[in-house]
Design a protein around this motif. Structure first.
Motif, PDB file in Angstrom:
ATOM      1  N   LEU A  90      -9.494  -0.239  -3.147  1.00 30.74           N
ATOM      2  CA  LEU A  90      -8.359   0.495  -2.595  1.00 30.74           C
ATOM      3  C   LEU A  90      -7.091   0.105  -3.354  1.00 30.74           C
ATOM      4  CD1 LEU A  90      -7.205   2.406  -0.450  1.00 30.74           C
ATOM      5  CD2 LEU A  90      -7.043   0.442   1.110  1.00 30.74           C
ATOM      6  N   PHE A  91      -6.548   1.048  -4.104  1.00 32.13           N
ATOM      7  CA  PHE A  91      -5.373   0.810  -4.940  1.00 32.13           C
ATOM      8  C   PHE A  91      -4.178   1.578  -4.372  1.00 32.13           C
ATOM      9  CE2 PHE A  91      -9.062   0.059  -7.467  1.00 32.13           C
ATOM     10  CZ  PHE A  91      -8.737  -0.932  -8.382  1.00 32.13           C
ATOM     11  N   ALA A  92      -2.977   1.156  -4.743  1.00 35.22           N
ATOM     12  CA  ALA A  92      -1.788   1.820  -4.216  1.00 35.22           C
ATOM     13  C   ALA A  92      -0.639   1.727  -5.215  1.00 35.22           C
ATOM     14  CB  ALA A  92      -1.363   1.191  -2.886  1.00 35.22           C
ATOM     15  N   ALA A  93       0.152   2.789  -5.266  1.00 39.03           N
ATOM     16  CA  ALA A  93       1.358   2.832  -6.095  1.00 39.03           C
ATOM     17  C   ALA A  93       2.346   3.776  -5.430  1.00 39.03           C
ATOM     18  CB  ALA A  93       1.031   3.323  -7.511  1.00 39.03           C
ATOM     19  N   GLY A  94       3.614   3.645  -5.792  1.00 37.87           N
ATOM     20  CA  GLY A  94       4.596   4.582  -5.272  1.00 37.87           C
ATOM     21  C   GLY A  94       5.593   3.970  -4.313  1.00 37.87           C
ATOM     22  N   ALA A  95       6.361   4.832  -3.647  1.00 35.68           N
ATOM     23  CA  ALA A  95       7.516   4.406  -2.866  1.00 35.68           C
ATOM     24  C   ALA A  95       7.157   3.552  -1.654  1.00 35.68           C
ATOM     25  CB  ALA A  95       8.302   5.637  -2.408  1.00 35.68           C
ATOM     26  N   ALA A  96       5.964   3.735  -1.080  1.00 35.22           N
ATOM     27  CA  ALA A  96       5.601   3.001   0.134  1.00 35.22           C
ATOM     28  C   ALA A  96       4.974   1.648  -0.157  1.00 35.22           C
ATOM     29  CB  ALA A  96       4.633   3.844   0.973  1.00 35.22           C
ATOM     30  N   VAL A  97       4.909   1.292  -1.431  1.00 35.80           N
ATOM     31  CA  VAL A  97       4.150   0.120  -1.859  1.00 35.80           C
ATOM     32  C   VAL A  97       5.092  -1.000  -2.266  1.00 35.80           C
ATOM     33  CG1 VAL A  97       2.503  -0.707  -3.586  1.00 35.80           C
ATOM     34  CG2 VAL A  97       2.213   1.548  -2.555  1.00 35.80           C
ATOM     35  N   GLY A  98       4.689  -2.231  -2.008  1.00 38.71           N
ATOM     36  CA  GLY A  98       5.474  -3.392  -2.357  1.00 38.71           C
ATOM     37  C   GLY A  98       5.468  -3.680  -3.845  1.00 38.71           C
ATOM     38  N   ARG A  99       5.924  -4.872  -4.193  1.00 33.58           N
ATOM     39  CA  ARG A  99       6.192  -5.242  -5.565  1.00 33.58           C
ATOM     40  C   ARG A  99       7.293  -4.335  -6.094  1.00 33.58           C
ATOM     41  NH1 ARG A  99       2.565  -8.829  -7.312  1.00 33.58           N
ATOM     42  NH2 ARG A  99       3.122  -8.470  -9.489  1.00 33.58           N
ATOM     43  N   PHE A 100       7.624  -4.452  -7.368  1.00 34.51           N
ATOM     44  CA  PHE A 100       8.718  -3.647  -7.913  1.00 34.51           C
ATOM     45  C   PHE A 100       8.153  -2.360  -8.467  1.00 34.51           C
ATOM     46  CE2 PHE A 100      11.959  -2.443 -11.040  1.00 34.51           C
ATOM     47  CZ  PHE A 100      13.069  -2.469 -10.226  1.00 34.51           C
ATOM     48  N   GLN A 101       8.539  -1.227  -7.887  1.00 34.41           N
ATOM     49  CA  GLN A 101       7.968   0.059  -8.260  1.00 34.41           C
ATOM     50  C   GLN A 101       8.979   0.890  -9.032  1.00 34.41           C
ATOM     51  OE1 GLN A 101       4.746   1.308  -7.493  1.00 34.41           O
ATOM     52  NE2 GLN A 101       4.326  -0.802  -6.952  1.00 34.41           N
ATOM     53  N   ALA A 102       8.556   1.341 -10.216  1.00 35.40           N
ATOM     54  CA  ALA A 102       9.372   2.299 -10.963  1.00 35.40           C
ATOM     55  C   ALA A 102       9.064   3.704 -10.467  1.00 35.40           C
ATOM     56  CB  ALA A 102       9.077   2.169 -12.456  1.00 35.40           C
ATOM     57  N   GLY A 103       9.812   4.678 -10.950  1.00 39.25           N
ATOM     58  CA  GLY A 103       9.599   6.054 -10.528  1.00 39.25           C
ATOM     59  C   GLY A 103       8.435   6.693 -11.256  1.00 39.25           C
ATOM     60  N   ALA A 104       8.510   8.005 -11.442  1.00 37.62           N
ATOM     61  CA  ALA A 104       7.428   8.726 -12.123  1.00 37.62           C
ATOM     62  C   ALA A 104       7.879   9.069 -13.534  1.00 37.62           C
ATOM     63  CB  ALA A 104       7.043   9.960 -11.328  1.00 37.62           C
ATOM     64  N   PHE A 105       8.343  10.294 -13.758  1.00 39.50           N
ATOM     65  CA  PHE A 105       8.781  10.690 -15.087  1.00 39.50           C
ATOM     66  C   PHE A 105      10.006   9.879 -15.509  1.00 39.50           C
ATOM     67  CE2 PHE A 105      10.162  13.658 -11.805  1.00 39.50           C
ATOM     68  CZ  PHE A 105      11.531  13.518 -11.865  1.00 39.50           C
ATOM     69  N   SER A 106      10.261   9.838 -16.823  1.00 37.17           N
ATOM     70  CA  SER A 106      11.374   9.040 -17.305  1.00 37.17           C
ATOM     71  C   SER A 106      11.844   9.552 -18.648  1.00 37.17           C
ATOM     72  CB  SER A 106      10.954   7.566 -17.403  1.00 37.17           C
ATOM     73  OG  SER A 106      12.094   6.742 -17.588  1.00 37.17           O
ATOM     74  N   ARG A 107      12.688   8.773 -19.313  1.00 38.52           N
ATOM     75  CA  ARG A 107      13.277   9.167 -20.591  1.00 38.52           C
ATOM     76  C   ARG A 107      12.270   9.019 -21.728  1.00 38.52           C
ATOM     77  NH1 ARG A 107      19.126   8.442 -20.479  1.00 38.52           N
ATOM     78  NH2 ARG A 107      19.090   7.701 -22.613  1.00 38.52           N
ATOM     79  N   PRO A 108      12.282   9.932 -22.683  1.00 38.56           N
ATOM     80  CA  PRO A 108      11.418   9.786 -23.861  1.00 38.56           C
ATOM     81  C   PRO A 108      11.855   8.599 -24.722  1.00 38.56           C
ATOM     82  CG  PRO A 108      12.263  12.035 -23.649  1.00 38.56           C
ATOM     83  CD  PRO A 108      13.037  11.182 -22.705  1.00 38.56           C
ATOM     84  N   GLN A 109      10.887   8.061 -25.452  1.00 38.57           N
ATOM     85  CA  GLN A 109      11.142   7.004 -26.441  1.00 38.57           C
ATOM     86  C   GLN A 109      11.954   5.848 -25.849  1.00 38.57           C
ATOM     87  OE1 GLN A 109       9.752   6.854 -29.514  1.00 38.57           O
ATOM     88  NE2 GLN A 109       8.657   8.754 -28.954  1.00 38.57           N
ATOM     89  N   SER A 110      11.582   5.422 -24.642  1.00 34.40           N
ATOM     90  CA  SER A 110      12.340   4.349 -23.974  1.00 34.40           C
ATOM     91  C   SER A 110      11.438   3.248 -23.433  1.00 34.40           C
ATOM     92  CB  SER A 110      13.175   4.937 -22.831  1.00 34.40           C
ATOM     93  OG  SER A 110      12.336   5.534 -21.856  1.00 34.40           O
ATOM     94  N   ASN A 111      10.171   3.233 -23.852  1.00 31.00           N
ATOM     95  CA  ASN A 111       9.220   2.250 -23.322  1.00 31.00           C
ATOM     96  C   ASN A 111       9.312   2.194 -21.799  1.00 31.00           C
ATOM     97  OD1 ASN A 111       7.270   0.235 -23.217  1.00 31.00           O
ATOM     98  ND2 ASN A 111       8.756  -1.406 -23.527  1.00 31.00           N
ATOM     99  N   SER A 112       9.237   3.337 -21.190  1.00 30.51           N
ATOM    100  CA  SER A 112       9.509   3.460 -19.763  1.00 30.51           C
ATOM    101  C   SER A 112       8.436   2.786 -18.915  1.00 30.51           C
ATOM    102  CB  SER A 112       9.599   4.937 -19.401  1.00 30.51           C
ATOM    103  OG  SER A 112       9.896   5.101 -18.044  1.00 30.51           O
ATOM    104  N   ALA A 113       8.893   2.060 -17.896  1.00 32.09           N
ATOM    105  CA  ALA A 113       7.993   1.298 -17.034  1.00 32.09           C
ATOM    106  C   ALA A 113       6.945   2.150 -16.319  1.00 32.09           C
ATOM    107  CB  ALA A 113       8.804   0.487 -16.024  1.00 32.09           C
TER     108      ALA A 113
END
Length: 640
Positions: A581-604
Motif C-alpha cells: 500500500l503506497f501513498a503520495a499527494g496532498a493527504a500524505v505526510g513527509r514533504f510532498q511536492a506538487g505535480a507538474f512543474s517547470r521544464p529543465q529545473s530538476n523538479s522534485a
C-alpha cells in the motif's frame, strides 16, 4: 507469464506522471503482464482540480512556459528521461498543425480555439486549456502500454479495500471489485467533515438560524454555488490567498462585470449591477505577492543549502529543527541568489564589488549581526532583503490614530499592492526573479533533508514554510492584482488589514471581523481557503475504512497527514508497514511536492514519481522488507 495488478486511487496529474514513469521503467519487471487500474470520478489525467468543467475565467498562476508534465533530462533520477512539449510548446504545435492528436475539445470549443491562437510563452493559460494538456498527456501515457500490459480507467469512487492473504480487493461505489496486488493512494486534496471544524460548524449553524445570514465554509471556489449571495450584500472574507483571487474573479467578472484599461496602465472596473461588496482581511492582511515579469542574468547555482551542509548539521546536532538549523541556510541561499543578481544588474547603485561582498558573505550566518552590517555597507536601504519584512510587509503604526484608522489600513493595503506590482511586474527588477528562483531551488532540495528533521522540525516545515513559500512564490498573475485594485477603487472591495480575526456578534446577529481598527460587521462570511483535511476528518469513505482497519495512521506530531515510510509505503497500526500500500499527494505526510512543474529545473515531483514507479516495479514478494529498504536507499543515494 505472471500478472501484476496495480490500482491507483485518484487519477489526477500526479498519477499521470507516475504512470509515465512506470512506462519508462517498464524493463524492471520481466515476464509479467502489468494491469493498471485508475479509479477517479473525475476525468483521468486532470482529476477534480484541473477538470475542464470549470469557469473559463479561472487561470493558472504559472506561465505557459513554466508548465510541463515531462521528466526531461534535467531530472536527477534513475529512470530514463522522456522529453516532451511544455504547455506553451504544445500550444505552438497545435497552432502549426503539427500535433496529430489534438484533443477534440480544443477543436470544438471557440474559447479554447481563441486561446490557442494567441497564447504566448509568458501568458497565464486558463485551467480549461491546462485540463486539455493534462488529458492529452494521460492519453499519450495510456497508449504507451501495449499487450500483454493493460491500463483501464474506472470513472468511479473507491469506497473500501479488503486486504487478503493473496491479492487485495478494492471495492468501488458501483459495486465493482478490482483485484490489487498493490494499491497506490493518490487522492489529492480532500473534503473535510463539517463537524471536524468547530468554527465552520458554529458559523454554519448561525447562518442556518436566520434568513438574513449567509456563510460559505472552506472549500474549492470553483465548486461553490454563490447564487444565494445577492447583489449589494456586504460580505466578510477570511483569507487573501489564491482562493481569494478565484473568489473575486467569479463574483465580479463572473457576474458580468468587465475591466477596461486606463491611460495610466491600470484597469477600471465596469460593473454589471450584480456585485456584492467584499470586506477582506487575513493574518498578513495582503494578497499573495505578484508573479514576476523580469528575467535573471547572473549565474545562479547552489552554494549554501546543499545535501552536504544538511548532513554536517545533522552530524553536529542530531535531529534538526527547521527554524534553528535549516531556515538560516535557506535564507542565506536565497539571499545569495538575490544579491548576486543585484550586483550583476545594478552595480552602479551599490558600494563595492560582488567579489568583496561575497568573500564576507561566505563567512557569516544569516541571522548574525555581521550580516546586517555587511549589507548596510554595500546596499541602499530600499534594496536590502529581510524575510520578516517580506512576510509581513505592512508598516502599521502603533497605536493607530483615533480617527480614520480603518481607512488608513485600507489605504496601506492598496499602496502595498501598488508597490508590489511596481517591483515585481517590471523588467527592471530581476533581483526579485532571483529571489523567486532561490526559494524555488530550496523548496526542491528540502525533501533530501526530511529524514533528518525532528518531529517539531517536520511540523514547522509543513506549516510555516509551506505558507511562506506560497505567499512569496505562488502568487497570482500581476493582472489579477490590478483587477483587485480596480475593484477596490470602484468601491466593491475594502481591505481590513492584518491580524484580522473573525467571529459572530450575538447582540447584532451579524458576523464580525476584529481588525486593528476595531470591529466590522456583515450578514455574510466567506472562508476563502481550502478545507484543512487529515486522515481522521476526511469525508473519503476509503480512507475512513483504511483507518478503521489500522492499515493507515496519522504521522506523529499532529499534522493529520498519512504516516508513510521513505519508500512511500503506508505505516499502519503498531508501526506495521504495508508493503503493498503506497501513498503520495496532498493527504500524505513527509514533504510532498506538487505535480507538474517547470521544464529543465530538476523538479522534485518528477524525481519523486520516478522513484515511486521503480519501487512499484521492483518490489518482489520474496524480498525481505529490510533488503528492499536497503536497495532503494542505495538507489536514492546514487542519484542525490
Amino acid at each position: 507469464m505472471t500478472e501484476r495488478h496495480i490500482v491507483f486511487i485518484g487519477g489526477g496529474p500526479r498519477t499521470a506522471i507516475i504512470l509515465e514513469r512506470i512506462s519508462a521503467n517498464r524493463a524492471l519487471l520481466n515476464n509479467t503482464a502489468l494491469h493498471l487500474h485508475i479509479v477517479d470520478p473525475f476525468p483521468a489525467g486532470a482529476g477534480r482540480i484541473w477538470r475542464e468543467d470549470q469557469s473559463p475565467l479561472l487561470k493558472l498562476n504559472s506561465r505557459a512556459a513554466d508548465v510541463t508534465m515531462f521528466t526531461d533530462d534535467s531530472v536527477q533520477c534513475l529512470g530514463p528521461a522522456n522529453n516532451g512539449p511544455a504547455l506553451d510548446q504544445w500550444v505552438q504545435l497545435i497552432r502549426e498543425g503539427q500535433l496529430p492528436d489534438v484533443p477534440p475539445l480544443v477543436l470544438a470549443d471557440p474559447l479554447l480555439q481563441a486561446e490557442v491562437a494567441t497564447l504566448g510563452a509568458g501568458d497565464f493559460p486558463t485551467r480549461r486549456l491546462q485540463s486539455c494538456y493534462l488529458r492529452w498527456f494521460f492519453a499519450r501515457v495510456q497508449a504507451s502500454f501495449t499487450a500483454p500490459d493493460s491500463i483501464k480507467v474506472h470513472q468511479d469512487s473507491a469506497v473500501d479495500l479488503i486486504p487478503g492473504s493473496g491479492p487485495n480487493k478494492v471495492l468501488l461505489a458501483s459495486g465493482e471489485e478490482l483485484v490489487a496486488d498493490q494499491v497506490v493512494l493518490v487522492q489529492g486534496h480532500l473534503d473535510a467533515k463539517m463537524s471536524s471544524d468547530a468554527r465552520a460548524s458554529e458559523f454554519s449553524a448561525r447562518a442556518d438560524s436566520a434568513d438574513h445570514l449567509g456563510y460559505i465554509p472552506p472549500g474549492y471556489t470553483n465548486d461553490i454555488n454563490f447564487d444565494e449571495l445577492l447583489p449589494g450584500t456586504e460580505v466578510l472574507v477570511s483569507g487573501m490567498g489564491l482562493a481569494f483571487t478565484d473568489l473575486f474573479v467569479l463574483l465580479f467578472e463572473g457576474r458580468g462585470g468587465r475591466f477596461e484599461p486606463t491611460d495610466s496602465g491600470g484597469l477600471r472596473y465596469i460593473p454589471s449591477g450584480r456585485e456584492p461588496k467584499l470586506l477582506a482581511g487575513s493574518r498578513r492582511g495582503v494578497p499573495y505577492h505578484s508573479k514576476i515579469l523580469s528575467s535573471t542574468t547572473a549565474e545562479l547555482t547552489a552554494r549554501y543549502f546543499t545535501e552536504e551542509a544538511v548532513a554536517a548539521l545533522h552530524a553536529r546536532h542530531g535531529d534538526l529543527d527547521f527554524f534553528a538549523h535549516i531556515w538560516p541556510l535557506v535564507a542565506k541561499e536565497t539571499g545569495y541568489f538575490y544579491y548576486r543578481e543585484l550586483f550583476a544588474t545594478r552595480p552602479d547603485q551599490l558600494r563595492g564589488s560582488w567579489a568583496e561582498f561575497l568573500a564576507a558573505y561566505d563567512r557569516i550566518d544569516w541571522y548574525f549581526p555581521e550580516r546586517a552590517r555587511l549589507v548596510a555597507a554595500f546596499v541602499a536601504p530600499n534594496d536590502r532583503l529581510e524575510f520578516e519584512d517580506l512576510e509581513f510587509p505592512l508598516p502599521i503604526p502603533r497605536p493607530l490614530p483615533a480617527q480614520g484608522h480603518g481607512e488608513q489600513l485600507n489605504k496601506l493595503v492598496s499602496e502595498h499592492i501598488q508597490e508590489d506590482l511596481r517591483l515585481r511586474d517590471s523588467p527592471d527588477r530581476p533581483e526579485y526573479q532571483a529571489l523567486f528562483l532561490g526559494l524555488l531551488r530550496c523548496f526542491a532540495t528540502l525533501p533530501l533533508a526530511h529524514d533528518k528533521f525532528s518531529q517539531a522540525g517536520r511540523t514547522q516545515l509543513g506549516t510555516w514554510w509551506q505558507g511562506f513559500f506560497s505567499f512569496v512564490d505562488s502568487g497570482p498573475p500581476a493582472r489579477r492584482l490590478r483587477e483587485l485594485l480596480a475593484l477596490h477603487e470602484a468601491g466593491f472591495v475594502r481591505f481590513l488589514g492584518p491580524e484580522t480575526t473573525f467571529g459572530f456578534d450575538t447582540e447584532r446577529e451579524l458576523f464580525s471581523a476584529q481588525t486593528l481598527a476595531g470591529a466590522v460587521h456583515a450578514p455574510w462570511l466567506i472562508e476563502a481557503r481550502l478545507p484543512s483535511t487529515n486522515i481522521s476528518t476526511s469525508t473519503d469513505p476509503l480512507l475512513a475504512s483504511l483507518s478503521r482497519q489500522g492499515l493507515v495512521t496519522e504521522e506523529p506530531g499532529g499534522s493529520g497527514k498519512m504516516h508513510i515510510t521513505s519508500l512511500r509505503q503506508a505505516i499502519g497500526r503498531g508501526g506495521r508497514v504495508q508493503r503493498w500500500l503506497f501513498a503520495a499527494g496532498a493527504a500524505v505526510g513527509r514533504f510532498q511536492a506538487g505535480a507538474f512543474s517547470r521544464p529543465q529545473s530538476n523538479s522534485a515531483p518528477f524525481a519523486d514519481s520516478d522513484a515511486l514507479a521503480r519501487e512499484l516495479l521492483s518490489a518482489p514478494a520474496s524480498m525481505d522488507q529490510w533488503e528492499l529498504a536497503g536497495a532503494v536507499a542505495q538507489a536514492h543515494h546514487s542519484i542525490a
